[in-house]
Design an enzyme around this catalytic site. Structure first.
Site, PDB file in Angstrom:
ATOM      1  N   SER A 184       0.828  -1.203   0.000  1.00 34.43           N
ATOM      2  CA  SER A 184       0.000   0.000   0.000  1.00 34.43           C
ATOM      3  C   SER A 184       0.861   1.251   0.000  1.00 34.43           C
ATOM      4  O   SER A 184       1.969   1.267   0.538  1.00 34.43           O
ATOM      5  CB  SER A 184      -0.940  -0.001   1.208  1.00 34.43           C
ATOM      6  OG  SER A 184      -0.202  -0.023   2.390  1.00 34.43           O
ATOM      7  N   GLU A 213      -2.712  -0.176  -3.823  1.00 34.76           N
ATOM      8  CA  GLU A 213      -3.846  -0.625  -2.986  1.00 34.76           C
ATOM      9  C   GLU A 213      -4.831   0.479  -2.604  1.00 34.76           C
ATOM     10  O   GLU A 213      -5.461   0.418  -1.549  1.00 34.76           O
ATOM     11  CB  GLU A 213      -3.343  -1.357  -1.724  1.00 34.76           C
ATOM     12  CG  GLU A 213      -2.501  -2.578  -2.044  1.00 34.76           C
ATOM     13  CD  GLU A 213      -2.023  -3.356  -0.810  1.00 34.76           C
ATOM     14  OE1 GLU A 213      -2.626  -3.239   0.264  1.00 34.76           O
ATOM     15  OE2 GLU A 213      -1.029  -4.087  -0.955  1.00 34.76           O
ATOM     16  N   HIS A 216       5.505   2.414  11.164  1.00 31.18           N
ATOM     17  CA  HIS A 216       4.488   2.787  12.153  1.00 31.18           C
ATOM     18  C   HIS A 216       4.786   4.142  12.752  1.00 31.18           C
ATOM     19  O   HIS A 216       4.030   4.654  13.555  1.00 31.18           O
ATOM     20  CB  HIS A 216       4.392   1.728  13.243  1.00 31.18           C
ATOM     21  CG  HIS A 216       4.067   0.367  12.700  1.00 31.18           C
ATOM     22  ND1 HIS A 216       5.049  -0.497  12.298  1.00 31.18           N
ATOM     23  CD2 HIS A 216       2.892  -0.225  12.435  1.00 31.18           C
ATOM     24  CE1 HIS A 216       4.470  -1.595  11.825  1.00 31.18           C
ATOM     25  NE2 HIS A 216       3.171  -1.451  11.894  1.00 31.18           N
TER      26      HIS A 216
HETATM   27  N1  GLN Z   1      -0.050  -5.363   1.556  1.00 31.18           N
HETATM   28  C1  GLN Z   1      -0.511  -4.767   2.762  1.00 31.18           C
HETATM   29  C2  GLN Z   1      -0.157  -3.295   2.781  1.00 31.18           C
HETATM   30  O1  GLN Z   1       0.851  -2.959   2.247  1.00 31.18           O
HETATM   31  C3  GLN Z   1       0.122  -5.419   3.960  1.00 31.18           C
HETATM   32  C4  GLN Z   1      -0.332  -4.787   5.227  1.00 31.18           C
HETATM   33  C5  GLN Z   1       0.079  -5.518   6.475  1.00 31.18           C
HETATM   34  O2  GLN Z   1       0.969  -6.306   6.483  1.00 31.18           O
HETATM   35  N2  GLN Z   1      -0.570  -5.254   7.564  1.00 31.18           N
HETATM   36  O3  GLN Z   1      -0.873  -2.482   3.358  1.00 31.18           O
END
Ligand code: GLN
Ligand code: ZN
Length: 756
Positions: A434, A485, A695
């Site tokens: 994403s 995404e 994060h």
């Molecule tokens: N493909 C998802 C993203 O990039 C993976 C998210 C996750 O691992 N929580 O948001």
């Protein structure tokens, strides 16, 4: 018989705390304004619990970010690097939670870990040799007084000393034993302070007691509580456990001077056997978790009453409650205005669980329980057949054989074929999928959902975003691209929406970490793929570039673990159903020219049973479910997977056995200990340990990333190392994402040159 609540949700019925905190982080509101929002949330939690005549209402279950972090703060476990910032107490707290980068310094956040077998995350307290554990805060006392002023004498809740010491990370040479005495003193002071405020009961949460315990662990637990309990005077102590049973220390618990013991009769497989076989002490109140605190299905009163009757025989005084804190379920069905009654009548969120407890209390104290209207109604509900069965799906599962779980040719051969075909540089750079989701993107999704814009408008908008994202990645110089995404609200909900058998909620938000909430979909019936789910987006994105575009899917175990699962069939059965649906999508992507497909299993580790002896119950279907997804692809198609958090040292063989070609995972927040484990186990899957923490809004420098990569290279061979952030970027802004990724690419390039 009385009722008790272990903890109540605190993010706000409409996620008020999330929105207020985020405003505070952006300096749009003051600390006072944030505090007011928090107070309203606490007071309304008291109100509904009062309305439902809950006898033991918790306080101090509120948190601005996380309860373990609160406890660390309370106990003065604040690493020097945060103190040194010299910012306000609240901001220091948030710096520990989220990292800090600004005029007073630059520090990373504390490590974050999954809270036992839930999708909640706690901040890992960090204890060094200079840490002086002592009572250093007032939160439990202030919140107790606040409740009292509002007419509720609460039962303050605090993470217990044993669990706190066990969950902390020791960065120096000292260990738990060096802090046992001091922490016990702090807890004694907590009890004294609460007793001075005339608290009647205090709840110490000790979920670590449901884990496997060594003799040393038991000794620590006993030593801590012998000391703490010897000093208690006018206040009663409830030892609260959840997420399992206390088979390793039941005897010790019984012989210690607790006034109440809280056991989980839902997830605790052995709880009933423990109290029946070994008796339950007459001088203690049994707090029995009989209503599932983790799922949203209605309680089956008939079963619960039968269990309660057994418990009444073994205990002198019984209090019933939920199996764990209600933090893990959404607020209330009242906010589900769109869900049809035919579904809704099967569900109970936090507030409805309160009324289930109220019902159970009345039913159980009635002379003719089976004749009460509430009982009758509940019994009727469980007699009805829920429509949702799909004969074809059931047949497909029955027809599976061993070969459906094996991908050929085997790994080493595939690796060669893929290297030749994909022709990527060493240390290929990529992201987890994403990209930052702007307000506009979220609004467009909502408008489309509400029918305010046409499908064509929506598609065009998304295609524009994809094109932008792809050209941004090309500009940055990444090697394996993603489409971003943007069409996804959530990595699980999105797939749920495209699968038959799922239903959705409007407001079933559950806190995942800090201000982040998730809205798990509900597995209602048998699962199948209704139509292609991601193909058009991936194909469009690939059409824009030569470089490989990763198709992005969520894996069956994660979809299931982040949903509210059915309680009428096994998890294995549901997982295989989902796996077959995702498998169809994988094959569809491949058939449409997608050369790399990532199947995220972010939550694979999450539901690993807490006790080692139970692990195979889970892994024996979870790993095969993943293999079922990709066993049908061609050798040249590269399968990636991604896991959040690197807490999988102990299941490293099983992870390798998922038989993916590449795995990316978090490593930047934890120490790089996982690397040793990879090396020791000759891990064959190619790996991309995250080089920076998404994060946190902090931007990692090129040097910092290079240093991390060099460390990785000392344990991972160069031809197996990938370079990527530690998770998806959707919660971040472009302002920090672009420079972070630029630094990442620059670091990889420098390393390439040095290794040529
Ligand atoms: N493909 C998802 C993203 O990039 C993976 C998210 C996750 O691992 N929580 O948001
Ligand atoms: Zn992740």
């Amino acid at each position: 018989m009385k009722t008790s609540i272990i903890g109540y949700p605190r993010i706000g019925e409409q996620r008020e705390l999330k929105f207020a905190s985020e405003k505070y982080f952006r300096s749009e509101i003051t600390a006072d304004e944030l505090n007011n929002v928090a107070k309203q949330i606490r007071l309304s939690a008291f109100e509904v619990q009062k309305e439902n005549k809950i006898d033991f209402i918790p306080s101090n279950d509120f948190s601005f970010y996380d309860g373990i972090l609160d406890t660390a703060f309370l106990l003065n476990v604040i690493p020097e690097r945060y103190r040194k910032l010299g910012i306000s107490e609240l901001d220091t707290y948030f710096a520990m939670a989220r990292g800090y980068q600004g005029e007073y310094g630059d520090v990373k956040a504390l490590a974050m870990k999954k809270w036992f077998n839930t999708n909640y995350h706690y901040m890992v307290p960090e204890i060094d040799d200079d840490t002086e554990i002592k009572l250093a805060g007032n939160k439990p006392f202030e919140l107790f007084s606040e409740a009292l002023e509002n007419g509720v004498k609460t039962k303050p809740v605090i993470i217990g000393a044993y669990t706190f010491l066990k969950l902390a990370k020791y960065t120096g040479s000292k260990n738990v034993w060096d802090f046992a005495d001091k922490i016990a003193d702090a807890y004694i002071e907590i009890l004294n302070r609460l007793s001075a405020l005339e608290a009647e009961w205090v709840q110490f949460d000790e979920p670590c007691l449901v884990m496997d315990m060594t003799e040393d662990d038991k000794k620590l637990f006993v030593q801590l509580y012998e000391k703490i309990l010897a000093a208690k005077e006018n206040v009663k102590v409830l030892l609260q456990t959840y997420f399992g049973d206390v088979r390793d220390c039941y005897t010790e618990i019984c012989s210690l001077d607790f006034d109440g013991v809280g056991l989980d009769f839902f997830e605790g497989k052995k709880s009933l056997e423990l109290v029946e076989k070994n008796k339950f002490p007459k001088d203690k109140v049994l707090f029995a978790g009989v209503v599932n605190g983790k799922n949203i299905w209605k309680n089956n009163y008939c079963n619960t009453i039968a269990a309660v009757k057994k418990l009444q025989k073994v205990s002198k005084e019984l209090v019933i409650g939920t199996s764990c804190s209600l933090l893990h379920v959404p607020y209330t069905l009242r906010n589900e205005s769109k869900m049809s009654e035919s579904y809704k009548k099967h569900f109970a969120y936090a507030e409805e669980k309160l009324s289930e407890l109220a019902d159970l209390k009345t039913i159980i104290s009635s002379d003719t329980p089976n004749e009460t209207a509430d009982y009758e109604q509940n019994a009727q509900l469980f007699k009805q057949i829920r429509y949702g069965e799909d004969g074809q799906v059931i047949e497909k599962i029955k027809a599976l054989s061993d070969k459906d779980f094996v991908r050929l040719p085997e790994f080493a051969e595939r690796e060669k074929i893929q290297k030749a075909k994909l022709n990527l540089p060493i240390f290929p750079t990529t992201t987890i999928g994403s990209f930052p989701q702007t307000k506009e993107v979220r609004e467009m999704r909502a408008s489309f959902r509400k029918g305010k814009i046409t499908e064509e408008q929506y598609e065009q908008f998304m295609k524009d975003r994809i094109a932008e994202c792809v050209s941004l990645q090309e500009k940055i110089g990444l090697d394996v691209l993603v489409h971003g995404e943007f069409e996804r609200n959530d990595m699980v909900e999105y797939f749920g929406e495209h699968l038959n058998g799922y239903i959705f909620t409007e407001n079933a938000w559950v806190q995942s970490y800090g201000t982040r909430c998730v809205k798990p979909p509900v597995v209602w019936g048998d699962i199948s793929r209704a139509k292609p789910m991601t193909v058009k987006w991936s194909v469009y994105a690939q059409s824009l570039v030569e470089k490989p575009m990763k198709g992005m899917l969520t894996g069956p175990v994660t979809i299931l673990n982040w949903s509210f699962p059915r309680e009428d069939i096994s998890l294995k059965e549901s997982a295989f159903q989902i796996a077959l649906a995702i498998r169809e999508e994988v094959l569809d992507l491949e058939a449409n020219g997608i050369r790399i497909i990532q199947v995220d299993e972010a939550a694979l580790r999450e539901k690993l049973p807490l006790r080692k002896s139970d692990w195979s119950d889970y892994l024996d279907w979870a790993i095969p479910a993943f293999r079922l997804v990709h066993s049908g692809v061609k050798p040249e198609t590269q399968i990636h997977t991604h896991m959040c958090y690197s807490e999988f040292a102990d299941i490293i063989r099983e992870i390798d056995d998922m038989d993916a070609d590449v795995i990316t995972f978090e490593a930047s927040r934890s120490d790089l200990g996982i690397l040793d484990v990879l090396k020791e186990n000759n891990f064959r899957t190619e790996v991309g340990p995250g080089v920076y923490d998404i994060h946190s809004p902090r931007i990692p420098s090129k040097e910092e990333i290079k240093t991390a990569l060099k460390k990785m290279l000392s344990k991972i061979s160069a031809d197996k190392l990938w370079v990527n952030p530690d998770c998806g970027l959707k919660t971040r802004g472009n302002a920090e994402t672009v420079p972070s990724l630029e630094n990442l690419v620059a670091a990889a390039k420098e390393l390439r040159n040095e290794n040529l």
